[in-house]
Enzyme design. Structure first.
Site, short mmCIF file in Angstrom:
data_model
loop_
_atom_site.label_atom_id
_atom_site.label_comp_id
_atom_site.label_asym_id
_atom_site.label_seq_id
_atom_site.Cartn_x
_atom_site.Cartn_y
_atom_site.Cartn_z
N GLU A 110 -2.83 -6.89 1.25
CA GLU A 110 -1.79 -7.32 2.79
C GLU A 110 -2.47 -6.77 3.92
OE1 GLU A 110 2.74 -7.38 1.44
OE2 GLU A 110 2.03 -5.47 1.67
N ASP A 159 4.52 -2.92 -7.80
CA ASP A 159 3.85 -1.73 -6.93
C ASP A 159 4.00 -0.52 -7.77
OD1 ASP A 159 3.16 -3.45 -4.84
OD2 ASP A 159 5.09 -3.01 -3.77
N ASP A 177 17.05 -4.67 -8.85
CA ASP A 177 16.17 -5.27 -7.89
C ASP A 177 14.72 -5.30 -8.35
OD1 ASP A 177 14.85 -5.82 -5.35
OD2 ASP A 177 15.68 -4.15 -4.49
N ASN A 220 3.95 1.58 -0.78
CA ASN A 220 4.89 1.69 -1.93
C ASN A 220 3.86 2.20 -3.20
OD1 ASN A 220 6.79 0.31 -0.64
ND2 ASN A 220 6.52 -1.72 -1.57
N SER A 224 12.22 1.24 -12.68
CA SER A 224 12.25 1.15 -11.33
C SER A 224 12.96 0.05 -10.86
CB SER A 224 10.82 0.77 -10.55
OG SER A 224 10.40 -0.45 -10.78
N GLY A 271 0.61 -1.33 0.06
CA GLY A 271 -0.04 -0.09 0.16
C GLY A 271 0.90 1.21 -0.22
N GLY A 312 7.10 -8.20 -19.66
CA GLY A 312 6.15 -6.96 -20.03
C GLY A 312 4.66 -7.33 -19.25
N ASN A 334 0.27 -10.42 -10.69
CA ASN A 334 1.44 -10.87 -11.63
C ASN A 334 1.14 -12.24 -11.96
OD1 ASN A 334 1.92 -12.66 -9.41
ND2 ASN A 334 3.49 -11.26 -8.58
O1 RIB Z 1 5.75 -5.61 -3.20
C1 RIB Z 1 6.85 -5.30 -2.35
C2 RIB Z 1 6.43 -5.44 -0.94
O2 RIB Z 1 5.98 -6.48 -0.56
C3 RIB Z 1 7.48 -4.97 -0.03
O3 RIB Z 1 7.85 -3.61 0.16
C4 RIB Z 1 7.17 -5.59 1.18
O4 RIB Z 1 7.09 -5.22 2.29
C5 RIB Z 1 6.04 -6.66 0.79
O5 RIB Z 1 4.78 -6.00 1.23
#
Ligand code: RIB
Length: 298
Positions: A135, A240, A234, A41, A270, A39, A212, A176
């Protein structure tokens, strides 16, 4: 205006050569902590792309919760609906990242699971686009999707649901490929996208990592974009950033196809740096300038 309802975690990153196997001990190349949670992010990444964003989230009454609030205020988010939960710790995530950018994430939800429907009530009058994930408690997501009057994007991550009818409340689903196949009950991504598209009100957008993104609309129209050609450092949070950018471009009134094309490019940028947050608008422009790529007219 974009309303994000979702989690916050303190992310503890461990960078390793290769992800450990069960029973194996490996050496960390480096460790660091960062702001995370899907959330947060998504809200921060949308704000960095100049979206007008409010975040509804829950943190503990601990130092991590205080730091999170300070961070969101500095980023320019509206945080008046963030809840501080007494006696429950702020969420945490342990994230292993290997040198190819792949990750493994374990989350301790803490205060995120205490974000109840009654905590989000007032916020639902605000914004044109709702962006939420899984989450936080499913009942809260369901309530928000039912009550919000605007465009609703559900990023079904992680893909764990008691009641699959939640999927039918969203205009756009953005799993995803792992989440799409889990939710649709098939190993075939294309078929999964088709099945989920029929549940969503408008379309399902499946992010495919370095392959993609695939979109299938409820009417069965399909389109696909390749990932940006970059060296990944990374991949944490790429989904997100994609969701954040998608919400920003849809909020600006772009058609779904163009919004997805742009969001896919920004998610690509990103993964060229560590952490789960996306680039600022200035960083997107700089990327286009230094690489000579005209991703879109800024
Ligand atoms: O999508 C990445 C996120 O998943 C991370 O920041 C971690 O906290 C988990 O929530």
């Amino acid at each position: 205006m974009i309303l994000v309802i979702g989690s916050y975690n303190v992310d503890y990153f461990v960078v390793v050569e290769d992800l450990p196997k069960p029973g194996e001990t490996v050496r960390a190349l480096r460790t660091f902590s960062a702001h995370g949670g899907k959330g947060s992010n998504q809200a921060v990444s949308a704000r960095r792309l100049r979206g007008d964003v409010a975040l509804v989230s829950a943190v503990g009454d601990d130092s991590s919760g205080k730091t999170a609030l300070e961070f969101w205020r500095n980023e320019g988010l509206e945080v008046k609906w963030v809840k501080v939960k007494t006696g429950i710790p702020t969420g945490k995530a342990i994230i292993f990242v290997d040198v190819r950018g792949r990750n493994m994430i374990v989350v301790e939800p803490g205060a995120n699971y205490a974000l109840k429907p009654e905590d989000v009530g007032d916020s639902l009058e605000w914004g044109n686009v709702l962006l939420t994930q899984l989450e936080i408690p499913e009942e809260t997501v369901k309530y928000a999707l039912n009550e919000f009057d605007g465009l609703k994007i559900l990023n079904p991550a992680p893909a764990r649901l008691k009641d699959y009818s939640v999927l039918e409340l969203a205009d756009i689903l953005t799993p995803n490929e792992v989440e799409a196949t889990e939710l649709a009950g098939t190993n075939e991504v294309s078929l999964a996208a088709e099945r989920l598209a029929k549940k969503s009100r408008l379309a399902t957008v499946v992010t495919l990592g370095d392959r993609g993104v695939l979109v299938v609309t409820r009417e069965g129209k399909r389109f696909r974009f390749d990932a940006l050609k970059v060296e990944p450092v990374d991949e944490t949070g790429a989904g997100d950033v994609f969701n954040a950018a998608l919400a920003v471009f849809l909020d600006k009134g772009l058609e779904l196809e163009e919004a997805v094309r742009r969001a896919n490019a920004i998610a690509g940028i990103s993964v060229t740096s560590y952490g789960a947050l996306g680039p600022t608008w200035e960083e997107v422009e700089r990327f286009m300038h230094t690489t000579g790529s005209r991703l879109f007219e800024p």
